[in-house]
Design a protein around this motif. Structure first.
Motif, short mmCIF file in Angstrom:
data_model
loop_
_atom_site.label_atom_id
_atom_site.label_comp_id
_atom_site.label_asym_id
_atom_site.label_seq_id
_atom_site.Cartn_x
_atom_site.Cartn_y
_atom_site.Cartn_z
N MET A 1 0.84 -1.19 0.00
CA MET A 1 0.00 0.00 0.00
C MET A 1 0.88 1.25 0.00
O MET A 1 1.94 1.26 0.64
CB MET A 1 -0.89 -0.01 1.25
CG MET A 1 -1.88 1.14 1.33
SD MET A 1 -2.89 1.09 2.84
CE MET A 1 -3.77 -0.44 2.63
N ALA A 2 0.44 2.28 -0.71
CA ALA A 2 1.14 3.56 -0.69
C ALA A 2 1.05 4.15 0.71
O ALA A 2 0.01 4.03 1.38
CB ALA A 2 0.53 4.52 -1.71
N TYR A 3 2.13 4.80 1.16
CA TYR A 3 2.14 5.40 2.49
C TYR A 3 0.99 6.37 2.68
O TYR A 3 0.31 6.36 3.71
CB TYR A 3 3.47 6.11 2.78
CG TYR A 3 3.35 6.93 4.03
CD1 TYR A 3 3.34 6.31 5.28
CD2 TYR A 3 3.17 8.30 3.97
CE1 TYR A 3 3.17 7.05 6.43
CE2 TYR A 3 3.00 9.05 5.12
CZ TYR A 3 3.00 8.41 6.34
OH TYR A 3 2.81 9.15 7.49
N ARG B 1 9.63 -1.06 3.33
CA ARG B 1 9.39 -0.24 2.15
C ARG B 1 9.78 -1.05 0.93
O ARG B 1 10.76 -1.79 0.96
CB ARG B 1 10.26 1.02 2.17
CG ARG B 1 9.94 1.99 3.24
CD ARG B 1 10.85 3.19 3.11
NE ARG B 1 10.75 4.03 4.30
CZ ARG B 1 11.29 5.21 4.41
NH1 ARG B 1 12.01 5.70 3.41
NH2 ARG B 1 11.15 5.91 5.52
N LEU B 2 9.04 -0.88 -0.13
CA LEU B 2 9.41 -1.52 -1.39
C LEU B 2 10.46 -0.65 -2.07
O LEU B 2 10.27 0.56 -2.25
CB LEU B 2 8.19 -1.70 -2.29
CG LEU B 2 7.07 -2.56 -1.71
CD1 LEU B 2 5.92 -2.67 -2.69
CD2 LEU B 2 7.58 -3.94 -1.34
N ASP B 3 11.59 -1.24 -2.41
CA ASP B 3 12.70 -0.50 -3.00
C ASP B 3 12.37 0.01 -4.39
O ASP B 3 11.70 -0.66 -5.17
CB ASP B 3 13.95 -1.40 -3.09
CG ASP B 3 14.55 -1.69 -1.74
OD1 ASP B 3 14.38 -0.87 -0.82
OD2 ASP B 3 15.21 -2.74 -1.61
N GLY B 4 12.89 1.20 -4.68
CA GLY B 4 12.82 1.75 -6.02
C GLY B 4 11.45 2.17 -6.49
O GLY B 4 11.23 2.34 -7.68
N ILE B 5 10.52 2.33 -5.57
CA ILE B 5 9.16 2.72 -5.94
C ILE B 5 8.84 4.07 -5.29
O ILE B 5 9.04 4.26 -4.10
CB ILE B 5 8.12 1.67 -5.50
CG1 ILE B 5 8.39 0.34 -6.19
CG2 ILE B 5 6.71 2.15 -5.79
CD1 ILE B 5 7.49 -0.79 -5.76
N SER B 6 8.35 4.98 -6.12
CA SER B 6 7.93 6.29 -5.62
C SER B 6 6.55 6.56 -6.17
O SER B 6 6.31 6.31 -7.35
CB SER B 6 8.92 7.36 -6.09
OG SER B 6 8.57 8.60 -5.56
N PRO B 7 5.61 7.01 -5.36
CA PRO B 7 5.74 7.31 -3.93
C PRO B 7 5.92 6.03 -3.10
O PRO B 7 5.66 4.91 -3.58
CB PRO B 7 4.43 8.01 -3.58
CG PRO B 7 3.45 7.53 -4.59
CD PRO B 7 4.25 7.26 -5.84
N GLN B 8 6.37 6.24 -1.89
CA GLN B 8 6.69 5.14 -0.96
C GLN B 8 5.55 4.15 -0.82
O GLN B 8 4.40 4.52 -0.63
CB GLN B 8 7.00 5.75 0.41
CG GLN B 8 7.45 4.78 1.44
CD GLN B 8 7.68 5.46 2.78
OE1 GLN B 8 7.08 5.07 3.75
NE2 GLN B 8 8.52 6.48 2.84
N ARG B 9 5.89 2.85 -0.93
CA ARG B 9 4.92 1.77 -0.72
C ARG B 9 5.45 0.87 0.38
O ARG B 9 6.65 0.65 0.49
CB ARG B 9 4.68 0.99 -2.00
CG ARG B 9 4.02 1.86 -3.09
CD ARG B 9 3.51 1.04 -4.25
NE ARG B 9 2.36 0.22 -3.93
CZ ARG B 9 1.09 0.64 -3.90
NH1 ARG B 9 0.81 1.91 -4.14
NH2 ARG B 9 0.11 -0.19 -3.62
N LEU B 10 4.51 0.32 1.17
CA LEU B 10 4.86 -0.50 2.32
C LEU B 10 4.13 -1.82 2.27
O LEU B 10 3.06 -1.93 1.67
CB LEU B 10 4.47 0.23 3.62
CG LEU B 10 5.10 1.60 3.80
CD1 LEU B 10 4.27 2.44 4.74
CD2 LEU B 10 6.51 1.46 4.32
#
Length: 118
Positions: free
Chosen positions: A40-42, A80-89
């Motif tokens: 999910m996105a932060y 956090r999922l690496d290399g993904i913007s916006p931050q996802r958890l």
């Protein structure tokens, strides 16, 4: 005296002492929201936690979401999922129940204060 938990930070920065009841309320809401999805996105997570807690939580929900999220990252509960913007958890490991601590947590009382150590 109220129980407190000393939070951790994933980058090793100093944590803060927060009331255990507030920590558990926010932690349980974060874990519940992330349990129902792969990730999910932060921003969405923060909004959902706010929706769960508004009207029943006596603190600044956005501040507590950030603080507890960072603590859960530092303790390896979420990541956090690496290399993904916006931050996802996403959840990295499951907790035993709504009031349980991960098995690696130790509860320590020092000078009347309860802290949780990993």
């Amino acid at each position: 005296m109220s129980e407190t938990i000393l939070t951790r930070h994933p980058q090793g920065k100093a944590g803060v002492n927060i009331l255990a009841r507030r920590y558990h309320a926010v932690r349980d809401a974060i874990v519940a929201e992330l349990s129902s999805v792969h990730d999910m996105a932060y921003k969405e997570l923060a909004a959902r936690v706010y929706g769960r807690l508004k009207g029943t939580f006596d603190g600044n929900v956005p501040w507590y979401v950030v603080t507890v999220k960072l603590d859960l990252e530092a303790r390896g509960v979420i990541e956090r999922l690496d290399g993904i913007s916006p931050q996802r958890l996403r959840l990295k490991k499951r907790l035993g129940g709504p009031d349980s601590e991960p098995a690696a947590y130790k509860r320590v009382v020092k000078r009347g204060r309860l802290t949780t150590q990993h």
